[in-house]
Each structure stands twice: as structure tokens, then as C-alpha cells.
Design a protein around this motif. Structure first.
Motif, mmCIF file in Angstrom:
data_model
loop_
_atom_site.group_PDB
_atom_site.id
_atom_site.type_symbol
_atom_site.label_atom_id
_atom_site.label_comp_id
_atom_site.label_asym_id
_atom_site.label_seq_id
_atom_site.Cartn_x
_atom_site.Cartn_y
_atom_site.Cartn_z
ATOM 1 N N ARG A 68 0.830 -1.219 0.000
ATOM 2 C CA ARG A 68 0.000 0.000 0.000
ATOM 3 C C ARG A 68 0.861 1.264 0.000
ATOM 4 O O ARG A 68 0.578 2.196 -0.768
ATOM 5 C CB ARG A 68 -0.960 -0.016 1.186
ATOM 6 N N PRO A 69 1.928 1.357 0.822
ATOM 7 C CA PRO A 69 2.795 2.548 0.736
ATOM 8 C C PRO A 69 3.439 2.715 -0.641
ATOM 9 O O PRO A 69 3.656 3.838 -1.090
ATOM 10 C CB PRO A 69 3.855 2.287 1.816
ATOM 11 N N VAL A 70 3.730 1.594 -1.308
ATOM 12 C CA VAL A 70 4.300 1.676 -2.661
ATOM 13 C C VAL A 70 3.287 2.313 -3.604
ATOM 14 O O VAL A 70 3.625 3.184 -4.420
ATOM 15 C CB VAL A 70 4.696 0.271 -3.165
ATOM 16 N N MET A 71 2.037 1.903 -3.486
ATOM 17 C CA MET A 71 0.991 2.477 -4.328
ATOM 18 C C MET A 71 0.759 3.938 -3.989
ATOM 19 O O MET A 71 0.498 4.760 -4.878
ATOM 20 C CB MET A 71 -0.310 1.681 -4.132
ATOM 21 N N GLU A 72 0.875 4.284 -2.727
ATOM 22 C CA GLU A 72 0.713 5.680 -2.320
ATOM 23 C C GLU A 72 1.791 6.558 -2.950
ATOM 24 O O GLU A 72 1.516 7.677 -3.400
ATOM 25 C CB GLU A 72 0.754 5.784 -0.790
ATOM 26 N N ARG A 73 3.024 6.041 -2.998
ATOM 27 C CA ARG A 73 4.102 6.820 -3.611
ATOM 28 C C ARG A 73 3.854 7.005 -5.109
ATOM 29 O O ARG A 73 4.126 8.077 -5.661
ATOM 30 C CB ARG A 73 5.456 6.129 -3.359
ATOM 31 N N TYR A 74 3.333 5.977 -5.766
ATOM 32 C CA TYR A 74 3.015 6.127 -7.186
ATOM 33 C C TYR A 74 1.912 7.167 -7.383
ATOM 34 O O TYR A 74 1.969 7.995 -8.304
ATOM 35 C CB TYR A 74 2.563 4.791 -7.792
ATOM 36 N N ALA A 75 0.902 7.151 -6.519
ATOM 37 C CA ALA A 75 -0.213 8.098 -6.642
ATOM 38 C C ALA A 75 0.242 9.536 -6.452
ATOM 39 O O ALA A 75 -0.398 10.474 -6.948
ATOM 40 C CB ALA A 75 -1.306 7.754 -5.627
ATOM 41 N N GLU A 76 1.347 9.743 -5.751
ATOM 42 C CA GLU A 76 1.874 11.096 -5.567
ATOM 43 C C GLU A 76 2.513 11.637 -6.846
ATOM 44 O O GLU A 76 2.597 12.844 -7.036
ATOM 45 C CB GLU A 76 2.893 11.099 -4.423
ATOM 46 N N ALA A 77 2.946 10.733 -7.727
ATOM 47 C CA ALA A 77 3.565 11.154 -8.989
ATOM 48 C C ALA A 77 3.278 10.109 -10.068
ATOM 49 O O ALA A 77 4.165 9.384 -10.505
ATOM 50 C CB ALA A 77 5.070 11.330 -8.812
ATOM 51 N N PRO A 78 2.024 10.006 -10.496
ATOM 52 C CA PRO A 78 1.658 8.970 -11.469
ATOM 53 C C PRO A 78 2.169 9.287 -12.868
ATOM 54 O O PRO A 78 2.432 10.440 -13.207
ATOM 55 C CB PRO A 78 0.127 8.980 -11.438
ATOM 56 N N ALA A 79 2.300 8.240 -13.685
ATOM 57 C CA ALA A 79 2.744 8.417 -15.064
ATOM 58 C C ALA A 79 1.723 9.238 -15.836
ATOM 59 O O ALA A 79 0.516 9.079 -15.667
ATOM 60 C CB ALA A 79 2.932 7.048 -15.725
ATOM 61 N N SER A 80 2.211 10.119 -16.694
ATOM 62 C CA SER A 80 1.318 11.002 -17.452
ATOM 63 C C SER A 80 0.770 10.344 -18.706
ATOM 64 O O SER A 80 -0.166 10.859 -19.313
ATOM 65 C CB SER A 80 2.067 12.280 -17.836
ATOM 66 N N ASN A 81 1.345 9.209 -19.113
ATOM 67 C CA ASN A 81 0.924 8.561 -20.352
ATOM 68 C C ASN A 81 -0.061 7.428 -20.111
ATOM 69 O O ASN A 81 -0.428 6.708 -21.040
ATOM 70 C CB ASN A 81 2.141 7.987 -21.086
ATOM 71 N N ALA A 82 -0.505 7.247 -18.858
ATOM 72 C CA ALA A 82 -1.370 6.117 -18.545
ATOM 73 C C ALA A 82 -2.456 6.514 -17.550
ATOM 74 O O ALA A 82 -2.285 7.419 -16.732
ATOM 75 C CB ALA A 82 -0.549 4.959 -17.976
ATOM 76 N N THR A 83 -3.584 5.798 -17.637
ATOM 77 C CA THR A 83 -4.645 5.889 -16.643
ATOM 78 C C THR A 83 -4.758 4.529 -15.972
ATOM 79 O O THR A 83 -5.008 3.523 -16.640
ATOM 80 C CB THR A 83 -5.991 6.254 -17.289
ATOM 81 N N LEU A 84 -4.530 4.485 -14.686
ATOM 82 C CA LEU A 84 -4.603 3.249 -13.924
ATOM 83 C C LEU A 84 -6.002 3.122 -13.332
ATOM 84 O O LEU A 84 -6.465 3.997 -12.606
ATOM 85 C CB LEU A 84 -3.557 3.249 -12.810
ATOM 86 N N VAL A 85 -6.686 2.023 -13.663
ATOM 87 C CA VAL A 85 -8.050 1.780 -13.170
ATOM 88 C C VAL A 85 -7.997 0.623 -12.182
ATOM 89 O O VAL A 85 -7.703 -0.513 -12.556
ATOM 90 C CB VAL A 85 -9.021 1.448 -14.319
ATOM 91 N N LEU A 86 -8.273 0.915 -10.924
ATOM 92 C CA LEU A 86 -8.294 -0.094 -9.867
ATOM 93 C C LEU A 86 -9.741 -0.489 -9.606
ATOM 94 O O LEU A 86 -10.564 0.365 -9.254
ATOM 95 C CB LEU A 86 -7.662 0.460 -8.591
#
Length: 218
Positions: free
Chosen positions: A92-110
């Protein structure tokens, strides 16, 4: 935004960076995913859709896919089912770090039937959106059935018939959608689906052999 481009975490491509679809209604999760993909196609043209199973995949693989660029430079939609199994414990902390700076070329749908709310939800909302996928109230489900019959099946469902349909199968949109096609086929051309047709064609939830009279009516 500064002179060097978007700030970390700020969307710079089309649509949201992360979307969380959480709740028990699997049909709604699928419908909202399709709406998102269609909207992105209108905005960005051709896009790539990649799907993962949260039970069988690793978070590292999912995030690597988000960060990698499509060879044709298309926007990418990365869909993860059973996301709660992917983002658990130390992940979960790993996902939180990604959410702070997500890739601009993709939309992640959970997509998740069960979800533990926390800090991650607010981070997702800052770069995208969180949607609850709950069965609607009966009156909302009936109004949806009327609109769905017109849009998807090019037929008319009387509001009283929609109310009768929901009374029989409940507000489960997936179940309602499955019944609408059968009702549209049973109605006379140009005539709305009536309460009588619903009563004859649709068994109440839990009943056996609800389609025993379908053949003669068709």
C-alpha cells in the motif's frame, strides 16, 4: 505548473491518472470502465488497454506497465481487477508513492469489490477519482432500465413495467440488463414493453424456470 512542466502528480495527459472503482456492483464497475475508455478515445484517439488480475499479478508489474511507453505513443489504460489483493500490506505505501507522482501517459483503473479506505483514497482523488459501485435504489434502477432499453435495445419500456421488473429481480443492474434484451424481443414492434409482458417473462429472484412461457410468447 512551473517553467519545467507539470508539477509531480499533476495530470498532463488526457483524463484522470488513477481511477478507483470500488464496491460490490461488478456491472457498474464494468460500465464505468467502458465509459472511461470511450471518453479517452474521443479525447486522445486510439489507446491501448492492458488488464491485470490483482490475485495473479505483482504491483511492480502493474506500475512498470503504467510507466512504460506504448511503441505508437498511444495513451494507455491499465485495468486491475481484485485490486485489494494487489495493494495489501507493504504494497500500500508503494501504491501511495506512485499516486503522488503517477505516469502522465497512462490511466490506472483499480477495480475492487472490497476496499479499505485510507490515505490512498485522498491521493487518488487528487489525480483522478474514486467511485462507489453500489446497487442503486429501486426508483433509480427503474429509471435506468427505461433509458437503457431505449439506448441499447431501441425499444420502449413503460415506467410501470420498469417498476415491475425491479420488483421482481431487485436493483441489480446486471440482472436487469440481462432481462431487457429478452423483453425487447418479446414486445410487438413499435409497442412498449408492458407490465403484463414483464409478469409473463420475468421470474422473481429465487424462482426456478422463469422462462417457461417465453417460447409461446415469442
Amino acid at each position: 505548473t512551473g517553467k519545467d512542466g507539470p508539477a509531480l502528480g499533476e495530470p498532463s495527459g488526457p483524463g484522470p491518472r488513477i481511477v478507483l472503482l470500488q464496491g460490490p456492483d461488478e456491472f457498474l464497475r464494468g460500465e464505468w470502465t467502458r465509459d472511461l475508455v470511450e471518453g479517452l478515445r474521443k479525447e486522445a484517439g486510439e489507446i491501448e488497454v492492458v488488464k491485470f488480475s490483482g490475485e495473479q499479478s505483482s504491483l511492480a508489474d502493474v506500475l512498470d506497465e503504467c510507466r512504460s511507453y506504448d511503441l505508437l505513443m498511444r495513451h494507455k489504460v491499465v485495468v486491475v481487477d481484485e485490486a485489494e489483493k494487489l495493494i495489501a500490506g507493504d504494497m500500500r505505501p508503494v501504491m501511495e508513492r506512485y499516486a503522488e507522482a503517477p505516469a502522465s501517459n497512462a490511466t490506472l483503473v483499480l477495480r475492487s469489490g472490497r476496499w479499505h479506505k485510507g490515505k490512498l483514497d485522498k491521493l487518488i482523488e487528487s489525480v483522478g477519482e474514486v467511485r462507489r459501485c453500489e446497487p442503486p435504489k429501486p426508483d433509480v434502477a427503474a429509471a435506468w432500465a427505461v433509458a437503457r432499453m431505449s439506448k441499447r435495445h431501441h425499444a420502449t419500456l413503460a415506467r410501470a413495467a420498469a417498476d415491475a421488473l425491479v420488483a421482481r429481480v431487485g436493483p441489480d443492474l446486471g440482472r436487469i440488463d440481462a432481462e431487457l434484451g429478452k423483453l425487447a424481443a418479446a414486445a410487438d414492434e413499435g409497442e412498449p414493453v408492458s407490465v403484463e409482458i414483464v409478469a409473463a417473462m420475468v421470474g422473481r429472484s429465487g424462482e426456478g424456470e422463469p422462462w417457461a412461457v417465453q417460447g409461446p410468447l415469442l
